[in-house]
Design a protein around this motif. Structure first.
Motif, PDB file in Angstrom:
ATOM      1  N   ILE A   1      13.880   6.063 -12.024  1.00 31.71           N
ATOM      2  CA  ILE A   1      12.646   6.501 -11.684  1.00 31.71           C
ATOM      3  C   ILE A   1      11.541   5.466 -12.019  1.00 31.71           C
ATOM      4  O   ILE A   1      11.037   4.807 -11.163  1.00 31.71           O
ATOM      5  CB  ILE A   1      12.170   7.780 -12.466  1.00 31.71           C
ATOM      6  N   ILE A   2      11.207   5.326 -13.263  1.00 29.85           N
ATOM      7  CA  ILE A   2       9.804   4.326 -13.813  1.00 29.85           C
ATOM      8  C   ILE A   2      10.341   2.867 -13.476  1.00 29.85           C
ATOM      9  O   ILE A   2       9.687   2.225 -13.085  1.00 29.85           O
ATOM     10  CB  ILE A   2       9.582   4.785 -14.904  1.00 29.85           C
ATOM     11  N   GLY A   3      11.408   2.699 -14.142  1.00 26.97           N
ATOM     12  CA  GLY A   3      12.039   1.302 -13.967  1.00 26.97           C
ATOM     13  C   GLY A   3      12.109   0.919 -12.444  1.00 26.97           C
ATOM     14  O   GLY A   3      11.725  -0.367 -12.216  1.00 26.97           O
ATOM     15  N   TRP A   4      12.791   1.667 -11.753  1.00 26.44           N
ATOM     16  CA  TRP A   4      13.296   1.256 -10.418  1.00 26.44           C
ATOM     17  C   TRP A   4      11.698   1.198  -9.757  1.00 26.44           C
ATOM     18  O   TRP A   4      11.739   0.321  -8.685  1.00 26.44           O
ATOM     19  CB  TRP A   4      13.882   2.449  -9.683  1.00 26.44           C
ATOM     20  N   ALA A   5      10.904   2.130  -9.981  1.00 29.31           N
ATOM     21  CA  ALA A   5       9.445   2.062  -9.286  1.00 29.31           C
ATOM     22  C   ALA A   5       8.833   0.757  -9.735  1.00 29.31           C
ATOM     23  O   ALA A   5       8.315   0.139  -8.886  1.00 29.31           O
ATOM     24  CB  ALA A   5       8.747   3.026  -9.675  1.00 29.31           C
ATOM     25  N   TRP A   6       8.934   0.284 -10.888  1.00 22.31           N
ATOM     26  CA  TRP A   6       8.548  -0.893 -11.293  1.00 22.31           C
ATOM     27  C   TRP A   6       8.997  -2.245 -10.437  1.00 22.31           C
ATOM     28  O   TRP A   6       8.184  -3.092 -10.179  1.00 22.31           O
ATOM     29  CB  TRP A   6       8.648  -1.190 -12.713  1.00 22.31           C
TER      30      TRP A   6
ATOM     31  N   ARG B   1       0.854  -1.175   0.116  1.00 22.09           N
ATOM     32  CA  ARG B   1       0.156   0.044  -0.027  1.00 22.09           C
ATOM     33  C   ARG B   1       1.036   1.318   0.102  1.00 22.09           C
ATOM     34  O   ARG B   1       0.552   2.170  -0.657  1.00 22.09           O
ATOM     35  CB  ARG B   1      -0.859  -0.009   1.261  1.00 22.09           C
ATOM     36  N   ILE B   2       1.945   1.099   0.778  1.00 21.45           N
ATOM     37  CA  ILE B   2       2.844   2.536   0.708  1.00 21.45           C
ATOM     38  C   ILE B   2       3.634   2.479  -0.549  1.00 21.45           C
ATOM     39  O   ILE B   2       3.589   3.752  -1.279  1.00 21.45           O
ATOM     40  CB  ILE B   2       3.975   2.223   1.864  1.00 21.45           C
ATOM     41  N   ASN B   3       3.910   1.526  -1.348  1.00 20.66           N
ATOM     42  CA  ASN B   3       4.608   1.643  -2.787  1.00 20.66           C
ATOM     43  C   ASN B   3       3.554   1.948  -3.535  1.00 20.66           C
ATOM     44  O   ASN B   3       3.744   2.400  -4.561  1.00 20.66           O
ATOM     45  CB  ASN B   3       5.321   0.341  -2.969  1.00 20.66           C
ATOM     46  N   ILE B   4       2.331   1.724  -3.659  1.00 21.81           N
ATOM     47  CA  ILE B   4       1.276   2.046  -4.682  1.00 21.81           C
ATOM     48  C   ILE B   4       0.890   3.684  -4.556  1.00 21.81           C
ATOM     49  O   ILE B   4       1.078   4.279  -5.578  1.00 21.81           O
ATOM     50  CB  ILE B   4      -0.297   1.332  -4.082  1.00 21.81           C
ATOM     51  N   CYS B   5       1.061   4.202  -3.201  1.00 20.34           N
ATOM     52  CA  CYS B   5       1.191   5.625  -3.025  1.00 20.34           C
ATOM     53  C   CYS B   5       2.139   6.283  -3.588  1.00 20.34           C
ATOM     54  O   CYS B   5       2.194   7.316  -4.386  1.00 20.34           O
ATOM     55  CB  CYS B   5       0.908   5.844  -1.795  1.00 20.34           C
ATOM     56  N   LEU B   6       3.606   5.670  -3.243  1.00 16.78           N
ATOM     57  CA  LEU B   6       4.642   6.249  -3.916  1.00 16.78           C
ATOM     58  C   LEU B   6       4.747   6.211  -5.278  1.00 16.78           C
ATOM     59  O   LEU B   6       5.316   7.309  -5.955  1.00 16.78           O
ATOM     60  CB  LEU B   6       5.743   5.531  -3.008  1.00 16.78           C
ATOM     61  N   ALA B   7       4.425   5.189  -6.041  1.00 15.25           N
ATOM     62  CA  ALA B   7       4.443   5.072  -7.198  1.00 15.25           C
ATOM     63  C   ALA B   7       3.588   5.963  -8.045  1.00 15.25           C
ATOM     64  O   ALA B   7       3.882   6.596  -9.098  1.00 15.25           O
ATOM     65  CB  ALA B   7       4.189   3.715  -7.805  1.00 15.25           C
TER      66      ALA B   7
END
Length: 373
Positions: free
Chosen positions: A131-136, A48-54
């Motif tokens: 950014i995007i790849g790391w967030a993935w 849930r934290i990572n959904i918000c951060l992403a």
């Protein structure tokens, strides 16, 4: 309005947008890294934290799409299916014909409040994109190496991991495996003729092995498959990320067909493969309709805008503008020549990184057809 349009094309504006996106992205990636300590103890909280951060990172791109450039994406669908969108787990099968088809998908998912929980089957090299790849990585995207023996184990593992996912999610799959070009289509049609499959006019021959394994692994985890076919209308500019950043509007239409997962024949691999090829023949006919008519047929649904991505971008912009104003003043008054040069070099590096990230979305940078399949 002409002045506003001109300001959006200024390189300094692009530099500011890029730097805000990168600096906020690095901060969010760092927070995602810190959140990993939660994984062994509370996987639900971690997710849930990572959904918000992403979301805070990715929604800056949907802001550029729908607020900065004024681009829009109209959905053509069965009105009876609208109640399901954003309220169920789904596999999204999308054609891959344009530089920013993925961005239109993100805009739709943002309006349906599911952007942070979207996932995608992506080439393994994209995990290294800042950014995007790391967030993935932190949001459990499925990375493929185009090596079937390795990929099959990864797909099974990642599908199993989604069994206890706490929020509704979409898994995006480009079954063509690469972005469309006419050269790739012609090459793939040679394979189609060898296998006795019908030829496609607007798509590359789909790769079915990954979907077959996914269908077996996800049949108890997802509610439906969304057959999504996107087309960009001629009254908009060429659909590229460069045009979006320059504030030029792209107008897209998306035909969405909801297929309950129970209707997919999962009793054998061959049945699933035949289902996929039939689906792509239907996608091809649907896109031909778009070419001939300039739009898809069916009920038109303009999903209402939300303000979340606009507010998110304004907050990041305000934060960094205040910090920049303060530090720029300090630098002008007290900074040495060497300090000023270091700051300039850092800015140049960030701009170069941002431009390289944009280039990843360009059609000519896509992979070739049939390599390591």
């Amino acid at each position: 309005m002409a002045i506003v349009a001109y300001i959006k094309t200024l390189p300094v504006m692009h530099m500011i947008i890029g730097i805000v996106f990168l600096l906020s992205g690095f901060i969010l990636n760092f927070l995602q890294l810190c959140s990993c300590i939660l994984w062994p103890f509370n996987r639900t909280l971690y997710r849930r934290i990572n959904i918000c951060l992403a979301y805070s990172s990715w929604s800056q791109l949907t802001f550029l799409g729908q607020w900065w450039s004024g681009s829009n994406c109209i959905v053509r669908t069965n009105p009876d299916d609208i109640k399901y969108y954003g309220k169920e787990n789904a596999i999204v099968i999308m054609n891959h014909k344009y530089d920013i088809d993925w961005l239109m998908g993100w805009i739709i998912s943002e309006r349906l409040a599911i952007l942070g929980a979207t996932k995608v089957y992506a080439k393994n090299i994209l995990r290294y994109v800042p950014i995007i790849g790391w967030a993935w990585i932190f949001t459990e995207t499925i990375f493929l190496k185009r090596n079937w023996e390795k990929d099959r184990h990864q797909i099974v593992k990642d599908c199993n991991n989604l069994a206890d996912y706490p929020e509704k999610y979409w898994v995006l799959m480009f079954l063509e495996g690469t972005r469309f070009t006419e050269e790739k289509r012609l090459e793939s049609m040679k394979v189609a003729r060898q296998k006795g499959l019908p030829e496609l006019k607007h798509h590359i021959l789909p790769r079915t092995k990954g979907f077959i394994l996914t269908a077996h692994g996800m049949k108890d985890k997802v509610d439906a498959v969304y057959d999504v076919t996107i087309g960009f209308k001629s009254n908009g500019v060429t659909p590229t990320l460069n045009n979006v950043i320059n504030g030029k509007a792209c107008q897209a239409e998306v035909n969405v067909r909801r297929i309950p997962f129970s209707e997919i024949p999962t009793d054998s691999d061959e049945a699933i493969s035949n289902w996929v090829h039939k689906l792509y023949r239907e996608k091809d006919e649907k896109y031909e309709e778009f070419v001939q008519q300039g739009h898809f047929s069916g009920f038109s649904y303009d999903i209402p805008y939300r303000y979340h991505d606009l507010i998110n971008w304004l907050c990041w912009m305000l934060l960094f503008c205040l910090l920049w104003t303060y530090y720029l003043f300090q630098l002008i008054i007290y900074g040495s020549f060497s300090t000023k040069m270091v700051i300039i070099i850092i800015i140049v590096i960030l701009v170069v990184i941002f431009r390289q990230m944009i280039s990843v979305t360009e059609t000519e940078k896509g992979s070739s057809y049939g390599k390591n399949d």
